[in-house]
Design an enzyme around this catalytic site. Structure first.
Site, short mmCIF file in Angstrom:
data_model
loop_
_atom_site.label_atom_id
_atom_site.label_comp_id
_atom_site.label_asym_id
_atom_site.label_seq_id
_atom_site.Cartn_x
_atom_site.Cartn_y
_atom_site.Cartn_z
N CYS A 22 30.77 39.30 45.04
CA CYS A 22 32.03 39.70 45.66
C CYS A 22 31.92 41.02 46.43
CB CYS A 22 33.16 39.75 44.64
SG CYS A 22 33.02 41.04 43.41
N HIS B 36 36.42 42.90 40.45
CA HIS B 36 36.30 41.91 41.52
C HIS B 36 36.98 42.47 42.76
CE1 HIS B 36 35.62 37.93 43.21
NE2 HIS B 36 36.83 37.99 43.74
N HIS C 41 36.77 35.78 49.85
CA HIS C 41 35.95 36.42 48.82
C HIS C 41 34.85 35.47 48.36
CE1 HIS C 41 38.00 34.62 45.02
NE2 HIS C 41 38.36 33.91 46.06
#
Length: 342
Positions: free
Chosen positions: A258, A306, A318
């Site tokens: 990510c 994240h 993402h």
């Protein structure tokens, strides 16, 4: 959910990391292929899927720790190289000074005898003798300054060597931490695969479809545009790699975790971002979600483990987790920690 990393500090290059992870996945698959290990028979498919999600989250957090340790290892390698270079240059400087003083001593000897202070200086540690006024009185002002500078240079050299030794020891500790984080991540991913393999085929396929949803281009016509040309370029870069695989510890261009995706995307726009999602959280101006614009970074969970890039119309792009490539999802897919405008 996703994870992060960069060029390896434990001696692995990016391709090697992908190979190692693929090997681990292949090993897990081989072990489970003939007789899949089942979850607890009492577990429902919904419970198993929830466990999978939790394991992915834990793996992502461990990957962030890995990325942070690897980034630190990269910095340490550079610091060690600089310290060793300074020590080498310091030794050369000392050698030149000793050579010069040796020439002075030789000239003194040929003219009738060597000054005892120079003889002592050239044969051992000068500190003892420079601390004695009687010795300094026997030297000319120029020779005294040369000896003082030699002593200072020797002290600096000792400090540089000590610093290099300390940094090398710290680098070794960091490499050990990298190996530990890597084992943790691979164990969690292997357990995740085991749980997925324990699901009935129809449930596995349903989970697989859900993990690959949202690949279609969302409607980006609503809301304000990017805050800058750099943000627009970063959004375009992220959108150009939709569908590429999630690979833990990778930051492109063929695979991403990510924070690797957001770092790579902004790099294409000429902007340097930190490697981890926690650091990216503070890499700019924090704004309310209601004011989010394309290119803003959205971090999730209270620990910011994240990160995604907002692309407008309530959507982010993402790298979610292994098995799900770079994709679009609703911005509210997880609890939001912050929105940052680089």
């Amino acid at each position: 959910m996703a994870s992060h990393r960069r060029p390896s500090a434990s001696g692995f290059n990016r391709g090697a990391r992908v190979t190692l992870l693929s090997a681990a996945a292949a090993t897990a698959a081989a072990a489970l292929g003939s007789a899949p290990a089942g979850a607890d028979p009492a577990d429902s498919p919904e419970s198993t899927r929830a466990k999978v999600d939790r394991l992915y989250e834990q793996a992502e957090k461990a990957t962030e720790q890995y990325n942070q340790a690897e980034e630190h290892a990269d910095e340490l390698r550079e610091e060690v190289a600089r310290a060793q270079d300074r020590a080498a240059r310091g030794q050369e400087h000392i050698n030149r000074m000793r050579s010069t003083l040796g020439s002075v001593a030789g000239a003194q000897y040929r003219s009738g005898g060597m000054d005892p202070a120079l003889a002592l200086m050239l044969s051992g540690n000068p500190d003892t003798y420079l601390d004695k006024a009687a010795v300094l009185d026997r030297l000319s002002e120029r020779e005294s300054e040369a000896l003082q500078e030699l002593r200072r240079a020797q002290r600096r050299l000792g400090q540089e060597r000590s610093e290099a030794t300390r940094k090398l020891a710290e680098l070794e500790r960091t490499r050990s931490a990298l190996a530990r984080h890597k084992r943790t991540i691979e164990a969690k991913l292997a357990e995740t695969q085991r749980l997925l393999n324990s699901l009935p085929k129809t449930e596995r396929e349903a989970y697989d479809r859900a993990s690959r949803s949202g690949r279609a281009m969302p409607d980006l016509s609503g809301g304000a545009g990017p805050a800058s040309a750099r943000a627009a370029a970063a959004v375009a870069a992220a959108q150009s790699v939709v569908g590429r695989p999630y690979v833990w510890g990778a930051n492109g261009p063929h695979g991403f975790d990510c924070s690797g995706l957001t770092q790579w995307s902004y790099a294409q726009a000429g902007v340097g971002l930190p490697r981890t999602s926690q650091a990216q959280r503070y890499a700019g101006l924090q704004v309310p979600l209601s004011q989010a614009r394309p290119g803003d970074l959205v971090t999730y969970r209270s620990d910011a483990s994240h990160v995604a890039m907002y692309v407008g119309n309530g959507q982010v792009v993402h790298a979610p987790y292994p098995g799900a490539g770079v994709r679009y999802d609703p911005v509210g897919m997880m609890p939001i920690a912050s929105v940052t405008r680089p």
